[in-house]
Structures are given as C-alpha cells and as structure tokens.
Write a protein that holds these residues in place. Structure first.
Motif, PDB file in Angstrom:
ATOM      1  N   ARG A 162       0.864  -1.193   0.000  1.00 45.20           N
ATOM      2  CA  ARG A 162       0.000   0.000   0.000  1.00 45.20           C
ATOM      3  C   ARG A 162       0.901   1.243   0.000  1.00 45.20           C
ATOM      4  NH1 ARG A 162      -2.287   3.167   4.069  1.00 45.20           N
ATOM      5  NH2 ARG A 162      -1.579   1.700   5.687  1.00 45.20           N
ATOM      6  N   ILE A 163       0.737   2.070  -1.026  1.00 45.32           N
ATOM      7  CA  ILE A 163       1.561   3.274  -1.131  1.00 45.32           C
ATOM      8  C   ILE A 163       1.081   4.304  -0.119  1.00 45.32           C
ATOM      9  CG2 ILE A 163       2.233   5.198  -2.630  1.00 45.32           C
ATOM     10  CD1 ILE A 163       2.102   3.257  -4.971  1.00 45.32           C
ATOM     11  N   LEU A 164       2.010   4.838   0.641  1.00 48.90           N
ATOM     12  CA  LEU A 164       1.697   5.794   1.699  1.00 48.90           C
ATOM     13  C   LEU A 164       1.948   7.234   1.271  1.00 48.90           C
ATOM     14  CD1 LEU A 164       3.493   3.860   4.596  1.00 48.90           C
ATOM     15  CD2 LEU A 164       1.098   3.657   3.867  1.00 48.90           C
ATOM     16  N   SER A 165       3.125   7.471   0.686  1.00 49.81           N
ATOM     17  CA  SER A 165       3.489   8.859   0.396  1.00 49.81           C
ATOM     18  C   SER A 165       4.470   8.942  -0.757  1.00 49.81           C
ATOM     19  CB  SER A 165       4.110   9.517   1.643  1.00 49.81           C
ATOM     20  OG  SER A 165       5.329   8.878   1.980  1.00 49.81           O
ATOM     21  N   VAL A 166       4.514  10.131  -1.350  1.00 54.77           N
ATOM     22  CA  VAL A 166       5.456  10.452  -2.418  1.00 54.77           C
ATOM     23  C   VAL A 166       6.118  11.769  -2.041  1.00 54.77           C
ATOM     24  CG1 VAL A 166       5.757  10.942  -4.882  1.00 54.77           C
ATOM     25  CG2 VAL A 166       3.952   9.349  -4.129  1.00 54.77           C
ATOM     26  N   ARG A 167       7.441  11.826  -2.162  1.00 58.58           N
ATOM     27  CA  ARG A 167       8.153  13.081  -1.926  1.00 58.58           C
ATOM     28  C   ARG A 167       8.989  13.408  -3.147  1.00 58.58           C
ATOM     29  NH1 ARG A 167       8.243  10.768   2.986  1.00 58.58           N
ATOM     30  NH2 ARG A 167      10.293   9.792   2.768  1.00 58.58           N
ATOM     31  N   GLY A 168       8.762  14.586  -3.704  1.00 57.94           N
ATOM     32  CA  GLY A 168       9.472  14.984  -4.901  1.00 57.94           C
ATOM     33  C   GLY A 168      10.312  16.230  -4.662  1.00 57.94           C
ATOM     34  N   GLU A 169      11.514  16.242  -5.221  1.00 62.62           N
ATOM     35  CA  GLU A 169      12.389  17.406  -5.182  1.00 62.62           C
ATOM     36  C   GLU A 169      12.824  17.717  -6.602  1.00 62.62           C
ATOM     37  OE1 GLU A 169      13.382  19.448  -2.820  1.00 62.62           O
ATOM     38  OE2 GLU A 169      12.545  18.432  -1.052  1.00 62.62           O
ATOM     39  N   PHE A 170      12.514  18.919  -7.038  1.00 60.48           N
ATOM     40  CA  PHE A 170      12.914  19.338  -8.386  1.00 60.48           C
ATOM     41  C   PHE A 170      13.526  20.730  -8.327  1.00 60.48           C
ATOM     42  CE2 PHE A 170      11.920  22.220 -11.866  1.00 60.48           C
ATOM     43  CZ  PHE A 170      12.631  21.626 -12.896  1.00 60.48           C
ATOM     44  N   GLY A 171      14.551  20.939  -9.139  1.00 64.31           N
ATOM     45  CA  GLY A 171      15.057  22.285  -9.309  1.00 64.31           C
ATOM     46  C   GLY A 171      16.564  22.388  -9.247  1.00 64.31           C
ATOM     47  N   TYR A 172      17.027  23.618  -9.406  1.00 62.80           N
ATOM     48  CA  TYR A 172      18.450  23.928  -9.439  1.00 62.80           C
ATOM     49  C   TYR A 172      18.571  25.442  -9.372  1.00 62.80           C
ATOM     50  CZ  TYR A 172      16.844  24.250 -14.296  1.00 62.80           C
ATOM     51  OH  TYR A 172      16.110  24.532 -15.418  1.00 62.80           O
ATOM     52  N   TRP A 173      19.807  25.914  -9.235  1.00 67.57           N
ATOM     53  CA  TRP A 173      20.005  27.362  -9.159  1.00 67.57           C
ATOM     54  C   TRP A 173      20.064  27.929 -10.569  1.00 67.57           C
ATOM     55  CZ3 TRP A 173      19.882  30.341  -4.849  1.00 67.57           C
ATOM     56  CH2 TRP A 173      20.150  31.692  -5.036  1.00 67.57           C
ATOM     57  N   VAL A 174      19.109  28.812 -10.883  1.00 71.32           N
ATOM     58  CA  VAL A 174      19.139  29.534 -12.156  1.00 71.32           C
ATOM     59  C   VAL A 174      19.842  30.860 -11.907  1.00 71.32           C
ATOM     60  CG1 VAL A 174      17.797  30.614 -13.986  1.00 71.32           C
ATOM     61  CG2 VAL A 174      17.035  28.432 -12.994  1.00 71.32           C
ATOM     62  N   ALA A 258       1.384  13.420  -1.378  1.00 68.54           N
ATOM     63  CA  ALA A 258       2.581  13.748  -2.161  1.00 68.54           C
ATOM     64  C   ALA A 258       3.044  15.147  -1.777  1.00 68.54           C
ATOM     65  CB  ALA A 258       2.275  13.676  -3.652  1.00 68.54           C
ATOM     66  N   GLN A 259       4.304  15.253  -1.426  1.00 66.52           N
ATOM     67  CA  GLN A 259       4.917  16.552  -1.132  1.00 66.52           C
ATOM     68  C   GLN A 259       5.953  16.826  -2.213  1.00 66.52           C
ATOM     69  OE1 GLN A 259       6.060  16.782   3.220  1.00 66.52           O
ATOM     70  NE2 GLN A 259       5.551  14.616   3.074  1.00 66.52           N
ATOM     71  N   VAL A 260       5.801  17.927  -2.922  1.00 65.97           N
ATOM     72  CA  VAL A 260       6.709  18.218  -4.033  1.00 65.97           C
ATOM     73  C   VAL A 260       7.214  19.652  -3.914  1.00 65.97           C
ATOM     74  CG1 VAL A 260       7.032  18.260  -6.532  1.00 65.97           C
ATOM     75  CG2 VAL A 260       5.441  16.603  -5.516  1.00 65.97           C
ATOM     76  N   ASN A 261       8.518  19.796  -3.872  1.00 60.65           N
ATOM     77  CA  ASN A 261       9.162  21.106  -3.884  1.00 60.65           C
ATOM     78  C   ASN A 261       9.711  21.372  -5.277  1.00 60.65           C
ATOM     79  OD1 ASN A 261       8.733  21.444  -1.102  1.00 60.65           O
ATOM     80  ND2 ASN A 261      10.664  20.437  -0.594  1.00 60.65           N
ATOM     81  N   SER A 262       9.430  22.556  -5.805  1.00 58.36           N
ATOM     82  CA  SER A 262       9.931  22.967  -7.117  1.00 58.36           C
ATOM     83  C   SER A 262      10.620  24.303  -6.934  1.00 58.36           C
ATOM     84  CB  SER A 262       8.777  23.124  -8.115  1.00 58.36           C
ATOM     85  OG  SER A 262       7.894  22.014  -8.092  1.00 58.36           O
ATOM     86  N   SER A 263      11.863  24.413  -7.392  1.00 59.12           N
ATOM     87  CA  SER A 263      12.575  25.670  -7.157  1.00 59.12           C
ATOM     88  C   SER A 263      13.650  25.918  -8.195  1.00 59.12           C
ATOM     89  CB  SER A 263      13.211  25.657  -5.767  1.00 59.12           C
ATOM     90  OG  SER A 263      13.943  26.853  -5.547  1.00 59.12           O
ATOM     91  N   TRP A 264      13.707  27.194  -8.652  1.00 57.02           N
ATOM     92  CA  TRP A 264      14.814  27.665  -9.481  1.00 57.02           C
ATOM     93  C   TRP A 264      15.785  28.477  -8.624  1.00 57.02           C
ATOM     94  CZ3 TRP A 264      10.506  29.311 -13.255  1.00 57.02           C
ATOM     95  CH2 TRP A 264      10.217  28.246 -14.125  1.00 57.02           C
ATOM     96  N   ALA A 265      15.674  28.327  -7.310  1.00 54.20           N
ATOM     97  CA  ALA A 265      16.554  29.038  -6.376  1.00 54.20           C
ATOM     98  C   ALA A 265      17.047  28.074  -5.301  1.00 54.20           C
ATOM     99  CB  ALA A 265      15.823  30.222  -5.751  1.00 54.20           C
ATOM    100  N   VAL A 266      17.506  26.907  -5.752  1.00 54.52           N
ATOM    101  CA  VAL A 266      18.000  25.886  -4.830  1.00 54.52           C
ATOM    102  C   VAL A 266      19.281  25.285  -5.409  1.00 54.52           C
ATOM    103  CG1 VAL A 266      16.614  24.049  -5.895  1.00 54.52           C
ATOM    104  CG2 VAL A 266      17.399  23.794  -3.532  1.00 54.52           C
TER     105      VAL A 266
END
Length: 383
Positions: A162-174, A258-266
């Motif tokens: 049984r799937i409980l959670s999804v954690r996503g990290e996306f991005g880079y320093w622009v 699902a927790q997803v962080n998206s950043s062009w400042a990381v």
C-alpha cells in the motif's frame, strides 16, 4: 491514415526546449533513422516544416539541419494540405490561438504544456477538438524517462504494497544573469509573459502523479519569488514578477500524500535534478531521470535515534539499483513516436487535451491556495 511521409509544422523550435528536445532529439532523430517504424516493420518518414517569427533564426536552423521548408507565415503553413500535424512549443501566451487555427484547418495537434494560460482557455481547446476525428496530444515527457519508467514497473508489480506517500524534489540554481548568464529565458520570471514555476511545473506533477499513482484531489501550496530582480538577455535589469519556487502538498485518491518542492533558487544536493521517493508498506524507491533504487521491507534497517552518538549506518548502502532490462531512449522522442503511430492508426492519443486541462486545474489551485492560505479541493471536471 496511409502516408509515405508525415509533415509536421513545428512552431517554436527556435527556443531552447523546442529546438533541443523536439526538433533535434526527436523529429530529426526519427528522420535520420529512416522514419517511424510501424508494427509490420514498415516505416513512415517524417519531415519538419519550421515556423516562427524570426526569419534569420529559422533560415539558420533549416540550413544547419537540412530542413527544406521554413516560413514565418503560420496561416500559410496550416492552409497547405500537404502538412499533417501542427506542433506548438512557443510561449504559452501564443498557444491557444495557434492551436485553434490548426484544429480549424484540420491538422492533428501535439502541444507542449501548459496547453493554455487558463483552465477556461484549455477547455476551449478540448471543445474545439471534440468530434473532429483529429488526434490531439499533450507532451508528457517525464513519464517516458528511464527512472520513472522503472518506477512505473514497481507500481504495476505491487512492489510497494500500500503506497503511503510520495516526496518529490525538483530544481536547481538559475543564475540571476548579472555575473553569470542565466540558463533559462527571462520570460520565465515575468508573470505578465506567462512565467512562473507553478504554472510551468504543476502540470508536470499532475500527469506524473495521476498516471503513476492516483488523481490529485486537493492541494495546499505556497509559491514565492525568492530572487526579486534578474538580468535579461540584453543585459537589462528587470523585476521578477513571477514565482521562482513552489512548495506543495498534494492529496491523492486513496489517501496517498505527495509533497513536491519545485525551485529555481536551490542548490542541488541529490543525485539528479528531479527525484521522487515513494514509500509503501512493503518497500520504498527513489527514482530520478535515469536511475531508480529500491529498499524492500525485508531489507529495511532499524535506525535508532540517538543525538549523542554518530550513526554507524550508511543509509545509501541499503538501497539496490533497479536494472534497465530494456533500452531507454530520449523521453521526448519516445512520446513523439507513440503519438505519430496514433496519428497513422487514427486512434486517440493517451495524453490528450483533457490532460492539459487537469494540469492547469492543479496549477491554478496551487496559486489560489498560496494566495488565500487555504487548502483547495480540485473539481472533478475533466477527469
């Protein structure tokens, strides 16, 4: 459809993504291979027709890649009965009118996302395509990445329990563009030009989540502009009016969070520019663009919290790679090939304009959540 060659009107290929991924690594690569291979072993060639506003850039691209036809006249390209497909990778603001023209001209349509600037406009495109018999598709490139294809295998096999959670990290320093040239175009950081990371990335997260796990039913998000001023391509400073980071919690059908962080400042401290960790009762996985690693229930270590002593566990060593077991090509090309086969067969493409509506619904809900400070439930329309 029985054709020796499919002619594809490509609008927006002077831009970074349109040029690298769609023209060079997809359509031209397919052409170089002798065309798209069908189930019976035969091939249908593809031929691009380049469209854009800058004649100099178009002429240069055509000469560089042996493309016979280019034009700055979109209406003429759409009026030509020899052209079969219209592809749109221009800035979002120009997409809706161009797609409507293409549909009215009887062209099959394949578009980047977001498909329009608003949900209402995206629904207009769906309505315009209904009943035409035309094959319409929206780019869902991340589903075709090797890492996510391996992750999809795990889901389909029941590996997670049984799937409980999804954690996503996306991005880079622009880079801001002052001392170091920015690696993304300046319009991305101006809301008046359709910029913003939420409107850009939430449609991606929607199709990833709904295709691998379950539809998104609610969102709580905070979008921010971390870098308030940048320098454009001409060296002029400008106010960044669009969000460059978005932090979101998505609630999926079945209780998955699902927790997803998206950043062009990381600044990146992970193996790939995007990674998803999926935790389930029977096992976990971490998937990126290319790699996927797993830790099953029976191989899960037992950490003990003790802030007084450094842990002796090397956590990364407890994960095993998922083998390729296949040949994975460029994800954009893989979907192009699937879409072109659907056009030739006259069958609907799996990722149609309705999926574009759902992606924009999530983006708009995320922006509304951030502005209001509330959890926003998504409507069921378009699902």
């Amino acid at each position: 459809m029985s054709r020796d060659t499919l002619r594809v009107v490509m609008n927006g290929v002077t831009g970074r993504m349109g040029y690298r991924q769609h023209l060079v690594r997809s359509i031209l690569a397919i052409r170089e291979a002798g065309g798209i291979e069908l189930a019976d072993g035969s091939r249908v060639q593809v031929e691009p027709v380049l469209v854009g506003r800058n004649a100099t850039k178009l002429a240069d691209l055509a000469a560089r890649h042996d493309v016979r036809e280019w034009t700055t006249d979109l209406d003429a390209a759409l009026a030509d009965p020899a052209n079969d497909i219209y592809f749109d990778a221009q800035t979002t603001a120009g997409r809706k009118p161009a797609v409507l023209k293409a549909l009215a001209a009887g062209k099959h349509v394949y578009v980047e996302k977001p498909t329009a600037e608003t949900v209402e406009e995206a629904r207009e495109l769906v309505a315009a395509a209904e009943g035409t018999g035309l094959v319409v598709g929206v780019v869902h490139d991340k589903l075709y990445l090797p890492g996510l294809r391996k992750l999809a295998r795990l889901v389909e096999s029941g590996f997670f329990g049984r799937i409980l959670s999804v954690r996503g990290e996306f991005g880079y320093w622009v880079f801001e563009g002052d001392w170091q040239t920015a690696q993304r175009p300046s319009w991305n950081y101006r809301s008046e030009d359709g910029g913003g990371i939420a409107i850009d990335m939430f449609p991606h997260w929607n199709y990833v989540l709904e295709n691998l796990f379950a539809p998104v039913r609610a969102v709580s998000a905070r979008v921010v502009t971390h870098i308030p001023e940048r320098v454009d391509e001409q060296g002029s400073r400008y106010a960044a009016t669009a969000d460059d980071a978005a932090y979101a919690i998505f609630e999926l059908d079945g209780g998955v969070i699902a927790q997803v962080n998206s950043s062009w400042a990381v600044r990146v401290h992970r193996d790939e520019l995007v990674e998803f960790q999926v935790d389930g009762t029977h096992g976990s996985a971490v998937a990126g663009l290319f790699d996927c690693r797993v830790q099953p229930r029976v191989a899960t270590p037992m950490p003990v919290w003790n802030p007084d002593l450094p842990t002796e566990l090397r956590f990364r060593d407890g994960w095993s790679p998922v083998p390729d077991n296949d040949t994975f090509g460029n994800g954009f090309r893989a979907q192009w090939e699937e879409y072109l086969r659907d056009v030739l067969a006259g069958r609907p493409h799996a990722h149609d304009l309705s999926s574009g509506v759902r992606g924009l619904q999530l983006a708009e809900a995320g922006l509304e959540s951030s502005a209001s400070g509330r959890r926003i439930e998504l409507p069921g329309a378009g699902r």
